[in-house]
Enzyme design. Structure first.
Site, short mmCIF file in Angstrom:
data_model
loop_
_atom_site.label_atom_id
_atom_site.label_comp_id
_atom_site.label_asym_id
_atom_site.label_seq_id
_atom_site.Cartn_x
_atom_site.Cartn_y
_atom_site.Cartn_z
N ASP A 117 1.92 1.95 -2.26
CA ASP A 117 3.35 1.64 -2.41
C ASP A 117 4.11 2.03 -1.14
O ASP A 117 4.97 1.29 -0.65
CB ASP A 117 3.94 2.32 -3.66
CG ASP A 117 3.44 3.74 -3.86
OD1 ASP A 117 2.49 4.14 -3.17
OD2 ASP A 117 4.01 4.47 -4.69
N ASP A 135 -0.79 -10.63 3.28
CA ASP A 135 0.18 -11.74 3.24
C ASP A 135 1.57 -11.26 3.67
O ASP A 135 2.27 -11.96 4.39
CB ASP A 135 0.26 -12.35 1.83
CG ASP A 135 -0.68 -13.52 1.68
OD1 ASP A 135 -1.57 -13.68 2.55
OD2 ASP A 135 -0.54 -14.29 0.71
N LYS A 172 -4.61 4.32 -3.76
CA LYS A 172 -3.67 4.81 -4.78
C LYS A 172 -4.32 6.02 -5.42
O LYS A 172 -4.52 6.09 -6.65
CB LYS A 172 -3.41 3.67 -5.78
CG LYS A 172 -2.29 3.92 -6.76
CD LYS A 172 -0.91 3.89 -6.12
CE LYS A 172 0.15 4.21 -7.16
NZ LYS A 172 1.49 4.43 -6.57
N TYR A 201 -11.22 -7.90 -8.43
CA TYR A 201 -11.41 -9.36 -8.52
C TYR A 201 -12.82 -9.73 -9.01
O TYR A 201 -13.06 -10.86 -9.41
CB TYR A 201 -11.14 -10.04 -7.17
CG TYR A 201 -9.68 -10.00 -6.74
CD1 TYR A 201 -8.68 -9.56 -7.62
CD2 TYR A 201 -9.30 -10.40 -5.48
CE1 TYR A 201 -7.36 -9.51 -7.23
CE2 TYR A 201 -7.96 -10.35 -5.08
CZ TYR A 201 -7.00 -9.91 -5.96
OH TYR A 201 -5.69 -9.86 -5.58
#
Ligand code: NAD
Length: 360
Positions: free
Chosen positions: A224, A252, A192, A141
């Site tokens: 994942d 979330d 990951k 970000y």
């Protein structure tokens, strides 16, 4: 010296739910011996209305002096036409970056009394109590370079950079390990590493920092799989630590497991225990001013503040038990109303917590 607390009510339901947190705070200070100096400041739309800025200089000064900040919520449709830098949300983002709050704590707790509110089967989620620690100020970000460029072929290409320095990984590792020490001492680092070099370094640094915390059991999981495990068997987790974007998504998903936005607190911490504590929900303009907001996320944010900044684990647990007792007694605001219960107002819910706190 007593700790300093800065209260920022904000907009919409912010002042209403904060009024209930103040009642709780009063009991903690007057009856239960909590030493705390309390100041108040303006933030968000309310600050813009009064001063022309969503984060006035005065608020920033008070925030720097404070040990902890307790924030209601910001935002409202009347501010949506404003330029981005004057919008209420800028106040929050500004505070996070000015105070260096890089560690975002998002608990997902499902009180057994509310298990029916989840979309998952009660047996899978009832009693859920996990904490996601999300790195908040680095990663993709914020990474440079970023942008949209036009290639020699004339085709456009969007690009962002996923980057973490060792020191950034180390400080979020320490933050998460400290939190694990205050809970069940199990930490799952999500990455990951089978695809990303950044994750390889992340895993290496996590493992090395964890050696300073021999009591904490560290494990690693690919993101994942973590997403899958969160909806399959979320109770297997105690503390999860992960990078900014993974944490954004997983926290979330975890919040929605509980099915009740009015119940969930959060915190953003720096490396020295200073923190900003706030509900995960927004200013809920659709119900503002009608005493229909659930004040429990706000009150549970105060419990987190007691635990993570003030080191008052006993008082935090006592406040959380009071919330449990209030739910046991059948108190429900409209967002968590079940068929048989009668709707309590924001004020009634706050009063019920105060009464429970006095008697537990
Ligand atoms: P929201 O979280 O304010 O509301 C979503 C829904 O949940 C609404 O129906 C609302 O009534 C309900 N709700 C929220 N909190 C509740 C509570 N305590 N009790 C009962 N019901 C509750 O999200 P939104 O409607 O998308 O956003 C409204 C405003 O809040 C926007 O201006 C947005 O930018 C802002 N916002 C602020 C924050 C923050 O301050 N941290 C976070 C999210 C959104």
């Amino acid at each position: 010296m007593p700790h300093k607390l800065l209260i920022l009510e904000g907009d919409g339901i912010g002042p209403e739910i904060m009024a209930e947190a103040r009642k709780v705070l009063e009991v903690l200070r007057r009856d239960l011996g909590l030493a705390l100096e309390v100041e108040q400041g303006l933030i968000g739309g309310a600050a813009y209305d009064a001063t022309g800025s969503p984060l006035p200089e005065q608020t920033l000064r008070l925030a720097r002096e404070a040990d902890a900040l307790l924030l209601g919520a910001v935002g409202g449709s009347q501010y949506e036409h404003l330029p981005r830098e004057l919008r209420p949300e800028r106040g929050l983002l500004g505070l996070r970056s000015e105070l260096g709050l890089f560690s975002n704590l998002r608990p997902a707790i499902l009180y057994p009394q509310l298990a029916a509110a989840s979309t998952l089967r009660p047996a899978v989620v009832s009693g859920l109590d996990l904490m996601i620690v999300r790195e908040l100020t680095g990663g993709i970000y914020f990474g440079q370079p970023r942008g949209i460029r036009t290639l020699s072929t004339g085709e456009r290409e969007g690009y962002n950079t996923l980057v973490y320095r060792e020191s950034e990984i180390e400080r979020i590792a320490r933050s998460a390990l400290d939190i694990a020490m205050k809970r069940d001492r199990r930490l799952c680092s999500v990455d990951k590493a089978n695809v990303l070099e950044v994750s390889e370094l992340w895993r290496e640094v996590m493992t090395s920092v964890a050696q300073d915390y021999p009591q904490v059991q560290l494990s690693h999981m690919y993101v994942d799989n973590a997403a899958m495990q969160l909806v399959r068997a979320p109770k297997q987790f105690d503390v999860v630590v992960t990078a900014n974007m993974f944490g954004d998504i997983l926290s979330d998903a975890a919040a929605m497991l509980t099915g009740s936005i009015g119940m969930l607190p959060s915190a953003s911490l720096d490396g020295a225990g200073k923190g900003m504590y706030e509900p995960i929900h927004g200013s809920a303009p659709d119900i503002a001013g009608r005493s229909r907001a659930n004040p429990l996320a706000m009150i549970l944010s105060l419990a987190m503040l007691l635990r993570y900044t003030l080191d008052q684990a006993d008082l935090a647990a006592r406040l959380e038990r009071s919330v449990g007792a209030v739910l046991d007694a059948g108190w429900r605001t409209q967002d968590i109303l079940s068929q048989r219960a009668r709707e309590a107002s924001t004020v009634q819910m706050g009063d019920a917590v105060v009464a429970a706190l006095r008697s537990t």
